[in-house]
Design an enzyme around this catalytic site. Sequence first.
Site, PDB file in Angstrom:
ATOM      1  CB  ALA A   1     -11.768   2.409   9.279  1.00  0.00           C
TER       2      ALA A   1
ATOM      3  CB  VAL B   1     -12.656  11.091 -13.258  1.00  0.00           C
ATOM      4  CG1 VAL B   1     -12.354  11.008 -14.749  1.00  0.00           C
ATOM      5  CG2 VAL B   1     -14.016  10.479 -12.967  1.00  0.00           C
TER       6      VAL B   1
ATOM      7  CB  THR C   1      -2.257   3.382  -2.815  1.00  0.00           C
ATOM      8  OG1 THR C   1      -1.759   2.054  -2.903  1.00  0.00           O
ATOM      9  CG2 THR C   1      -1.455   4.295  -3.725  1.00  0.00           C
TER      10      THR C   1
ATOM     11  N   GLY D   1       1.581   1.165  -7.333  1.00  0.00           N
ATOM     12  CA  GLY D   1       0.313   1.604  -6.719  1.00  0.00           C
ATOM     13  C   GLY D   1      -0.669   2.184  -7.726  1.00  0.00           C
TER      14      GLY D   1
ATOM     15  N   GLY E   1      -7.073  10.860 -11.785  1.00  0.00           N
ATOM     16  CA  GLY E   1      -6.072  11.147 -10.751  1.00  0.00           C
ATOM     17  C   GLY E   1      -5.995  12.615 -10.384  1.00  0.00           C
TER      18      GLY E   1
ATOM     19  CG  ASP F   1     -10.231   2.392 -13.275  1.00  0.00           C
ATOM     20  OD1 ASP F   1     -10.648   2.573 -12.121  1.00  0.00           O
ATOM     21  OD2 ASP F   1      -9.526   3.225 -13.877  1.00  0.00           O
TER      22      ASP F   1
ATOM     23  NE  ARG G   1      -8.526  -5.597   3.768  1.00  0.00           N
ATOM     24  CZ  ARG G   1      -8.563  -5.496   2.457  1.00  0.00           C
ATOM     25  NH1 ARG G   1      -9.615  -5.918   1.794  1.00  0.00           N
ATOM     26  NH2 ARG G   1      -7.552  -4.975   1.785  1.00  0.00           N
TER      27      ARG G   1
ATOM     28  CE  LYS H   1     -10.088   6.140 -13.159  1.00  0.00           C
ATOM     29  NZ  LYS H   1      -8.730   5.677 -13.512  1.00  0.00           N
TER      30      LYS H   1
ATOM     31  N   GLY I   1      -1.792   6.897  -8.761  1.00  0.00           N
ATOM     32  CA  GLY I   1      -0.674   6.944  -7.826  1.00  0.00           C
ATOM     33  C   GLY I   1      -1.027   7.786  -6.611  1.00  0.00           C
TER      34      GLY I   1
HETATM   35  P1  NAP Z   1      -5.691   0.051  -1.357  1.00  0.00           P
HETATM   36  O1  NAP Z   1      -4.261   0.447  -1.389  1.00  0.00           O
HETATM   37  O2  NAP Z   1      -6.046  -1.370  -1.580  1.00  0.00           O
HETATM   38  O3  NAP Z   1      -6.304   0.538   0.038  1.00  0.00           O
HETATM   39  C1  NAP Z   1      -7.568   0.162   0.506  1.00  0.00           C
HETATM   40  C2  NAP Z   1      -7.628   0.464   1.978  1.00  0.00           C
HETATM   41  O4  NAP Z   1      -8.935   0.165   2.474  1.00  0.00           O
HETATM   42  C3  NAP Z   1      -6.644  -0.377   2.805  1.00  0.00           C
HETATM   43  O5  NAP Z   1      -6.021   0.442   3.775  1.00  0.00           O
HETATM   44  C4  NAP Z   1      -7.517  -1.421   3.495  1.00  0.00           C
HETATM   45  O6  NAP Z   1      -7.032  -1.819   4.732  1.00  0.00           O
HETATM   46  C5  NAP Z   1      -8.797  -0.617   3.669  1.00  0.00           C
HETATM   47  N1  NAP Z   1      -9.978  -1.469   3.800  1.00  0.00           N
HETATM   48  C6  NAP Z   1     -10.456  -2.381   2.932  1.00  0.00           C
HETATM   49  N2  NAP Z   1     -11.570  -2.964   3.406  1.00  0.00           N
HETATM   50  C7  NAP Z   1     -11.798  -2.394   4.607  1.00  0.00           C
HETATM   51  C8  NAP Z   1     -12.799  -2.560   5.602  1.00  0.00           C
HETATM   52  N3  NAP Z   1     -13.790  -3.442   5.445  1.00  0.00           N
HETATM   53  N4  NAP Z   1     -12.750  -1.796   6.708  1.00  0.00           N
HETATM   54  C9  NAP Z   1     -11.751  -0.899   6.876  1.00  0.00           C
HETATM   55  N5  NAP Z   1     -10.784  -0.676   5.962  1.00  0.00           N
HETATM   56  C10 NAP Z   1     -10.802  -1.427   4.850  1.00  0.00           C
HETATM   57  O7  NAP Z   1      -6.516   0.879  -2.441  1.00  0.00           O
HETATM   58  P2  NAP Z   1      -6.163   2.338  -3.037  1.00  0.00           P
HETATM   59  O8  NAP Z   1      -5.302   2.188  -4.243  1.00  0.00           O
HETATM   60  O9  NAP Z   1      -5.737   3.240  -1.942  1.00  0.00           O
HETATM   61  O10 NAP Z   1      -7.596   2.766  -3.586  1.00  0.00           O
HETATM   62  C11 NAP Z   1      -8.599   3.248  -2.736  1.00  0.00           C
HETATM   63  C12 NAP Z   1      -9.727   3.858  -3.574  1.00  0.00           C
HETATM   64  O11 NAP Z   1      -9.197   4.927  -4.338  1.00  0.00           O
HETATM   65  C13 NAP Z   1     -10.360   2.900  -4.575  1.00  0.00           C
HETATM   66  O12 NAP Z   1     -11.716   3.203  -4.709  1.00  0.00           O
HETATM   67  C14 NAP Z   1      -9.615   3.215  -5.869  1.00  0.00           C
HETATM   68  O13 NAP Z   1     -10.379   2.903  -7.014  1.00  0.00           O
HETATM   69  C15 NAP Z   1      -9.464   4.702  -5.735  1.00  0.00           C
HETATM   70  N6  NAP Z   1      -8.387   5.309  -6.494  1.00  0.00           N
HETATM   71  C16 NAP Z   1      -7.132   4.759  -6.464  1.00  0.00           C
HETATM   72  C17 NAP Z   1      -6.103   5.389  -7.160  1.00  0.00           C
HETATM   73  C18 NAP Z   1      -4.700   4.842  -7.172  1.00  0.00           C
HETATM   74  O14 NAP Z   1      -3.876   5.352  -7.933  1.00  0.00           O
HETATM   75  N7  NAP Z   1      -4.388   3.835  -6.345  1.00  0.00           N
HETATM   76  C19 NAP Z   1      -6.369   6.559  -7.889  1.00  0.00           C
HETATM   77  C20 NAP Z   1      -7.657   7.088  -7.890  1.00  0.00           C
HETATM   78  C21 NAP Z   1      -8.651   6.458  -7.179  1.00  0.00           C
HETATM   79  P3  NAP Z   1      -5.610  -2.565   4.872  1.00  0.00           P
HETATM   80  O15 NAP Z   1      -4.581  -1.542   4.505  1.00  0.00           O
HETATM   81  O16 NAP Z   1      -5.530  -2.959   6.297  1.00  0.00           O
HETATM   82  O17 NAP Z   1      -5.669  -3.717   3.924  1.00  0.00           O
HETATM   83  N1  HSE Z   2      -6.193   2.017 -11.419  1.00  0.00           N
HETATM   84  C1  HSE Z   2      -6.466   3.359 -11.771  1.00  0.00           C
HETATM   85  C2  HSE Z   2      -5.640   3.716 -13.000  1.00  0.00           C
HETATM   86  C3  HSE Z   2      -6.148   4.275 -10.629  1.00  0.00           C
HETATM   87  O1  HSE Z   2      -4.702   2.990 -13.320  1.00  0.00           O
HETATM   88  O2  HSE Z   2      -5.956   4.707 -13.654  1.00  0.00           O
HETATM   89  C4  HSE Z   2      -6.549   5.704 -10.858  1.00  0.00           C
HETATM   90  O3  HSE Z   2      -7.936   5.846 -10.887  1.00  0.00           O
END
Ligand code: NAP
Ligand code: HSE
Length: 434
Positions: free
Chosen positions: A43, A132, A13, A187, A134, A201, A45, A205, A304
């Site tokens: 990179a 923290v 995401t 997402g 977004g 979570d 997975r 934060k 998001g």
């Molecule tokens: P996600 O959609 O699950 O994406 C994780 C990515 O990491 C995927 O592309 C996955 O590969 C890759 N990955 C996992 N293990 C790996 C490995 N060993 N080697 C290489 N690549 C690897 O998660 P996300 O929502 O983007 O979140 C990512 C980070 O941002 C997290 O720390 C989350 O807490 C933070 N965050 C998220 C949001 C949100 O709104 N989503 C907001 C703020 C912060 P594949 O795609 O091939 O599975």
């Molecule tokens: N899962 C987190 C949330 C993503 O819902 O706030 C943003 O950090």
Amino acid sequence: MRQVNLGIIGGGTVGGGVYQAVGRNGALMASRLGIGLRVVGMAVRDLKKKRAVVIPRSILTTDWAAVVNNPKVDLVVELMGGTTIARQVVLAALRLGKPVVTANKALLSAHGEELFEAAQRHGTNLYYEASVAGGIPIIKVLREGLIGNRITRLYGIVNGTCNYILTRMKQEGADFADVLADAQRLGYAETPPDLDIDGHDAAHKIGILASLAHGFWVNPKKIYVEGIRSVSAQDIAIASHLGYTIKLLGIVKRAASARSIQVSVYPSLVPNSHVLASVNGVFNAVYVRGDVVGDTLYYGRGAGQDATASAVLSDLADAALDLKCGTRSRIPPFVPHERDGDVSPIAEVCCRYYLRLSVVDRPGTLAKIAAILAEAKIGISSVVQPENRDGDSVPLILMTHDATNAAMSKALAKIAKLNVVKAAPVMVRVENFE
Ligand code: NAP
Ligand code: HSE
């Protein structure tokens, strides 16, 4: 023009959003910074996975170390999540003197002290705006904008998923599980989503914000955490009737006489007259009181793809400027300066309470409950007995004056044992923002 090459670990995401945003606004950033940003490696997975944002196969690999160690990569962006491999990724990059940008609050919560120390030791920086709230630039606010203030109060709605669920439960009477599935599809939610709904979570934060505001790295084990699993549609409706909205609130405050600070996350009744009560959906808000500035408020999308990508872009600009100018940032991302800082145990924290009891409707019931509260020196501020019966029981709602959590849990244990009380008492804390 100076070119800064990015290596991104994670193409989900947030990673996909950052790749897309660099493509969309890279030229705008270049015109503002005098630096071009280019993604040279990413990179993931699973190379075969279908991705909403198309990433050229030529830059994709499953080998994160190859991206970090690539001499062409100037700056590493950790967007994979988790705390084990992500820690190795960040440490490996910092050891090479490469600045790191991360959105990973779980990682910072668990290993922040070690990682900031490593950045310092290797003469580089670790940036974390996206970790923290977004898209809200709250890290920059605390680090730079309010640097001349002592932060006396900080309240945050910092989990988009929980706020989205609570909002839809209140506004539409929607079912918890259905709304959670929507938050996952959009997402917003972590993997697994228990991190969101159990409050962890938000605790990661709020711990980061407390650490920045108070100058010592808050031990995550000392943060009191309750999630939203036990918030029922019935309590949301009764709270609304009483003029309150239930929000998952992160709280950081220092009582006038206390040496330590309260750092906690729990569902709270927020008066509808307070601005935080109207922060709805995936939106987050952080309310900060500084001793010089007074009250300030920051509002925006808390989760998001695009909101988070915006915060990552802001860090990329800072890190790229460090590289261009050969300097580390003017104000380091985290400076520990409070040696004796500590967190108060929840038992010592004082607040008001909402209690919902399921009782038998007969004379003397209220007197028995009031006697226990009086013995604990807890004042009742209002009592409501809605006229709806649930089998042999009726609901009894009490709002109290301030009491410590220790006094309230002792009183509740006694109330639960009364033969007129027919189910486990429900208690939700009330925040009055004084
Ligand atoms: P996600 O959609 O699950 O994406 C994780 C990515 O990491 C995927 O592309 C996955 O590969 C890759 N990955 C996992 N293990 C790996 C490995 N060993 N080697 C290489 N690549 C690897 O998660 P996300 O929502 O983007 O979140 C990512 C980070 O941002 C997290 O720390 C989350 O807490 C933070 N965050 C998220 C949001 C949100 O709104 N989503 C907001 C703020 C912060 P594949 O795609 O091939 O599975
Ligand atoms: N899962 C987190 C949330 C993503 O819902 O706030 C943003 O950090």
